[in-house]
Design a protein around this motif. Structure first.
Motif, PDB file in Angstrom:
ATOM      1  N   GLY A   1       0.798  -1.235   0.000  1.00 55.30           N
ATOM      2  CA  GLY A   1       0.000   0.000   0.000  1.00 55.30           C
ATOM      3  C   GLY A   1       0.822   1.273   0.000  1.00 55.30           C
ATOM      4  O   GLY A   1       1.814   1.402  -0.734  1.00 55.30           O
ATOM      5  N   GLY A   2       0.413   2.220   0.858  1.00 56.45           N
ATOM      6  CA  GLY A   2       0.973   3.573   0.855  1.00 56.45           C
ATOM      7  C   GLY A   2       2.493   3.661   0.837  1.00 56.45           C
ATOM      8  O   GLY A   2       3.059   4.421   0.032  1.00 56.45           O
TER       9      GLY A   2
ATOM     10  N   ARG B   1       3.791   2.829  -2.622  1.00 59.32           N
ATOM     11  CA  ARG B   1       3.426   3.941  -3.522  1.00 59.32           C
ATOM     12  C   ARG B   1       4.391   5.116  -3.323  1.00 59.32           C
ATOM     13  O   ARG B   1       4.976   5.636  -4.274  1.00 59.32           O
ATOM     14  N   ASP B   2       4.556   5.518  -2.059  1.00 51.94           N
ATOM     15  CA  ASP B   2       5.372   6.704  -1.795  1.00 51.94           C
ATOM     16  C   ASP B   2       6.837   6.461  -2.147  1.00 51.94           C
ATOM     17  O   ASP B   2       7.512   7.337  -2.672  1.00 51.94           O
TER      18      ASP B   2
ATOM     19  N   ARG C   1      -8.716  -5.941  -2.766  1.00 60.96           N
ATOM     20  CA  ARG C   1      -9.786  -5.315  -1.984  1.00 60.96           C
ATOM     21  C   ARG C   1      -9.498  -3.816  -1.791  1.00 60.96           C
ATOM     22  O   ARG C   1     -10.272  -3.105  -1.164  1.00 60.96           O
TER      23      ARG C   1
ATOM     24  N   ASN D   1      -2.412   1.905  -4.799  1.00 62.30           N
ATOM     25  CA  ASN D   1      -2.313   1.470  -3.401  1.00 62.30           C
ATOM     26  C   ASN D   1      -2.377  -0.050  -3.288  1.00 62.30           C
ATOM     27  O   ASN D   1      -2.493  -0.589  -2.183  1.00 62.30           O
TER      28      ASN D   1
ATOM     29  N   ASP E   1     -17.791   1.416  -1.018  1.00 59.57           N
ATOM     30  CA  ASP E   1     -17.235   2.285   0.013  1.00 59.57           C
ATOM     31  C   ASP E   1     -17.066   3.708  -0.543  1.00 59.57           C
ATOM     32  O   ASP E   1     -16.022   4.042  -1.105  1.00 59.57           O
TER      33      ASP E   1
ATOM     34  N   ARG F   1     -14.093   6.202  -0.387  1.00 62.52           N
ATOM     35  CA  ARG F   1     -12.965   6.174  -1.328  1.00 62.52           C
ATOM     36  C   ARG F   1     -12.925   7.454  -2.169  1.00 62.52           C
ATOM     37  O   ARG F   1     -11.861   7.834  -2.644  1.00 62.52           O
TER      38      ARG F   1
ATOM     39  N   ARG G   1      -8.143  13.420  -1.604  1.00 59.81           N
ATOM     40  CA  ARG G   1      -6.965  13.662  -0.767  1.00 59.81           C
ATOM     41  C   ARG G   1      -5.686  13.264  -1.513  1.00 59.81           C
ATOM     42  O   ARG G   1      -4.707  14.023  -1.558  1.00 59.81           O
ATOM     43  N   PHE G   2      -5.696  12.080  -2.118  1.00 59.66           N
ATOM     44  CA  PHE G   2      -4.491  11.651  -2.842  1.00 59.66           C
ATOM     45  C   PHE G   2      -4.258  12.535  -4.071  1.00 59.66           C
ATOM     46  O   PHE G   2      -3.118  12.851  -4.402  1.00 59.66           O
TER      47      PHE G   2
ATOM     48  N   ARG H   1     -17.439   7.906   9.797  1.00 59.38           N
ATOM     49  CA  ARG H   1     -16.500   7.658   8.687  1.00 59.38           C
ATOM     50  C   ARG H   1     -16.213   8.949   7.936  1.00 59.38           C
ATOM     51  O   ARG H   1     -15.082   9.192   7.527  1.00 59.38           O
TER      52      ARG H   1
ATOM     53  N   LYS I   1      -8.392  13.282   8.186  1.00 59.09           N
ATOM     54  CA  LYS I   1      -7.183  12.978   7.397  1.00 59.09           C
ATOM     55  C   LYS I   1      -6.922  14.067   6.376  1.00 59.09           C
ATOM     56  O   LYS I   1      -5.768  14.401   6.104  1.00 59.09           O
TER      57      LYS I   1
HETATM   58  P1  ATP Z   1      -1.431   7.701   3.883  1.00 54.05           P
HETATM   59  O1  ATP Z   1      -0.147   8.063   3.206  1.00 54.05           O
HETATM   60  O2  ATP Z   1      -2.458   8.788   3.872  1.00 54.05           O
HETATM   61  O3  ATP Z   1      -1.298   6.992   5.188  1.00 54.05           O
HETATM   62  P2  ATP Z   1      -2.138   5.125   2.900  1.00 54.05           P
HETATM   63  O4  ATP Z   1      -2.264   4.690   1.468  1.00 54.05           O
HETATM   64  O5  ATP Z   1      -1.067   4.480   3.725  1.00 54.05           O
HETATM   65  O6  ATP Z   1      -2.021   6.668   2.841  1.00 54.05           O
HETATM   66  P3  ATP Z   1      -4.106   4.299   4.850  1.00 54.05           P
HETATM   67  O7  ATP Z   1      -5.380   5.004   5.139  1.00 54.05           O
HETATM   68  O8  ATP Z   1      -3.079   4.201   5.898  1.00 54.05           O
HETATM   69  O9  ATP Z   1      -3.563   4.964   3.531  1.00 54.05           O
HETATM   70  O10 ATP Z   1      -4.499   2.854   4.357  1.00 54.05           O
HETATM   71  C1  ATP Z   1      -3.530   1.855   4.099  1.00 54.05           C
HETATM   72  C2  ATP Z   1      -3.892   1.086   2.860  1.00 54.05           C
HETATM   73  O11 ATP Z   1      -5.139   0.427   3.042  1.00 54.05           O
HETATM   74  C3  ATP Z   1      -4.050   1.935   1.595  1.00 54.05           C
HETATM   75  O12 ATP Z   1      -2.859   2.101   0.898  1.00 54.05           O
HETATM   76  C4  ATP Z   1      -5.056   1.150   0.796  1.00 54.05           C
HETATM   77  O13 ATP Z   1      -4.406   0.135   0.081  1.00 54.05           O
HETATM   78  C5  ATP Z   1      -5.909   0.476   1.846  1.00 54.05           C
HETATM   79  N1  ATP Z   1      -7.140   1.220   2.151  1.00 54.05           N
HETATM   80  C6  ATP Z   1      -7.338   2.158   3.090  1.00 54.05           C
HETATM   81  N2  ATP Z   1      -8.598   2.603   3.089  1.00 54.05           N
HETATM   82  C7  ATP Z   1      -9.236   1.913   2.124  1.00 54.05           C
HETATM   83  C8  ATP Z   1     -10.584   1.904   1.634  1.00 54.05           C
HETATM   84  N3  ATP Z   1     -11.511   2.722   2.138  1.00 54.05           N
HETATM   85  N4  ATP Z   1     -10.864   1.031   0.656  1.00 54.05           N
HETATM   86  C9  ATP Z   1      -9.938   0.199   0.155  1.00 54.05           C
HETATM   87  N5  ATP Z   1      -8.666   0.180   0.564  1.00 54.05           N
HETATM   88  C10 ATP Z   1      -8.314   1.012   1.534  1.00 54.05           C
END
Ligand code: ATP
Length: 451
Positions: free
Chosen positions: A39-40, A43-44, A127, A133, A176, A179, A185-186, A218, A225
């Protein structure tokens, strides 16, 4: 870089986080379990942005596996487990790690919380919200066997290169709707655009009323955030502008929008949150953000918006009252003579209201607000209530005298404890003839400790 994704990603982590991730990877290897960064952070890392926290998944179907792994790998760390699937949070000195077991999710109805079940890594990535992400970097030899250095089942790397937010299936926003708030935000943070199909899917979700079913909690968490992102340099007006353009705000609460008059103040607030003009470590960014955003809307709509986002209690009252407080304060500024009067006018305001006020103030009042917050507010006066009681003042007279002494100290008319006591005696002797123009908020005595 790609083949060395694992070590380069670990290099990008803060030191203590890297050491903790290495320990988790070693413990997983000993158990024959695959573990990945997901995930994040992936990506980063691929975008060359700072990687502040790490999200990890371990391929094990046993609930509780993440907790057991974390405890054995990091016996001294602060570990907390939550949720039925035992997601684990590990706090290390310079970062936060989240460790979960791989899982699949489905939704009983749009906007509901997902129903979670054990699954595969592929399920876990599919999912997620956006392809960018849904990337994983394997950490253990078992995890890397026969797999590419970056696991990308949905085309996330291509979308990273194209700076695109693409959803994983057409009903993603139905499942959801939050999203959409994440997308805004992203998009604001990374300068990405929402893919054409995602826009179409969002329109369908809006048409089908999906947003009406999202819980207030929610919404509040997503808005939190959004304003927290400002602390890292994202303009909150940019994300709200997108949500308005996409008709998401009005879908959350009829009539809700981003008023043009709030845009420049929101941008200024964003800059204050990124580089705080005075130390305010516990500032509630959401409250400051809502105060600025909702101020130009009519009072009824502002109240409804707060209710919709489940913002309650003192925080809601202060956001609701902010436009009046702002107008009274800015009016007061045009007549206030001296620092004492400014202090009396701003004395009851919290950091959130001061930051919001600063965002709306023209340059001259801005300077006065800053001088108040940075220099005058922390000042303590050289006498307390007991001293005034000792010179014969009583009851409400003590509060009034403390306020007068405070103003005199800030105006430079009282320079010592002796001066203050002399003024107190004089006030005690003077008959009370009418009341001076009341300050914006009732003085609270000398000033509560800690500002
Ligand atoms: P940030 O840099 O803002 O923390 P992040 O991508 O790490 O961004 P988080 O909210 O920490 O975001 O969530 C972690 C991961 O969980 C995301 O990268 C994404 O893959 C998944 N995720 C979070 N929220 C959702 C959602 N509502 N639906 C689907 N996947 C989600």
């Amino acid at each position: 870089m790609k083949s060395a994704a694992r070590s380069a990603l670990l290099e990008a982590l803060p030191d203590a986080a890297r050491a903790a991730v290495e320990s988790l990877a070693a413990a997983a290897t000993r158990r024959g379990l695959a573990i990945h960064v997901v995930g994040g952070p992936v990506r980063d890392f691929l975008l060359g942005r700072p990687v502040l926290d790490a999200d990890l998944v371990v391929e094990d179907r046993i609930p509780g596996a993440a907790l057991e792994l974390a405890r054995s790998a990091l016996p001294d760390a602060k570990i907390t487990s939550h949720g039925r699937f035992g997601t684990v949070r590990i706090d290390v000195p310079d970062a936060r790690l989240d460790l979960a077991t791989v899982r699949s999710e489905h939704y009983a109805h749009p906007g509901a919380l997902p129903i979670v079940a054990a699954g595969s890594l592929d399920d876990d990535l599919r999912r997620r919200d956006f392809t960018v992400n849904a990337l994983a970097v394997p950490l253990t030899p078992r995890a890397r066997e026969g797999r590419a250095p970056i696991i990308d089942p949905t085309g996330g790397e291509k979308d990273l290169a194209g700076r695109t937010l693409r959803i994983l299936h057409p009903r993603s926003f139905h499942d959801d709707p939050t999203r959409a708030l994440r997308a805004a935000r992203f998009a604001a943070r990374l300068g990405f655009t929402l893919a054409r199909e995602a826009r179409a899917a969002l329109r369908d979700a809006l048409r089908d009323g999906a947003f009406g079913r999202v819980s207030g909690d929610r919404i509040r968490r997503e808005l939190e955030k959004l304003f927290d992102d400002a602390a890292l340099g994202t303009d909150p007006a940019a994300a709200l502008r997108l949500l308005d353009d996409w008709h998401v705000l009005a879908a959350l609460e009829p009539g809700l929008r981003l008023p043009r008059a709030a845009m420049a103040p929101l941008r200024r607030l964003g800059r204050s949150l990124a580089a705080p003009p005075w130390p305010a470590p516990r500032v509630r960014r959401l409250s400051a953000g809502l105060a600025v955003w909702l101020a130009p809307l009519d009072a009824e709509l502002r109240k409804r918006a707060l209710q919709r986002a489940s913002v309650r209690g003192d925080a809601a009252d202060r956001v609701a009252a902010f436009p009046k407080v702002r107008d009274a304060a800015l009016r007061e500024f045009t007549r206030a003579r001296g620092r004492g009067a400014i202090d009396a006018a701003l004395g009851g305001l919290g950091d959130e209201e001061l930051l919001a006020l600063l965002a709306y103030a023209a340059p001259t009042p801005r300077r006065r607000i800053l001088r108040y917050a940075v220099e005058d507010r922390p000042k303590r006066i050289p006498v307390g209530g007991d001293d005034l009681a000792a010179v014969g003042l009583t009851g409400a007279g003590i509060g009034r005298a403390l306020a007068r002494i405070r103003a005199a100290v800030l105006d430079g008319r009282v320079r010592s404890r002796e001066d203050a006591l002399a003024l107190a005696r004089e006030l005690g002797r003077r008959p009370r003839t009418g009341r001076a123009r009341p300050p914006l908020t009732a003085p609270e005595g000398p000033r509560r400790e800690g500002g």
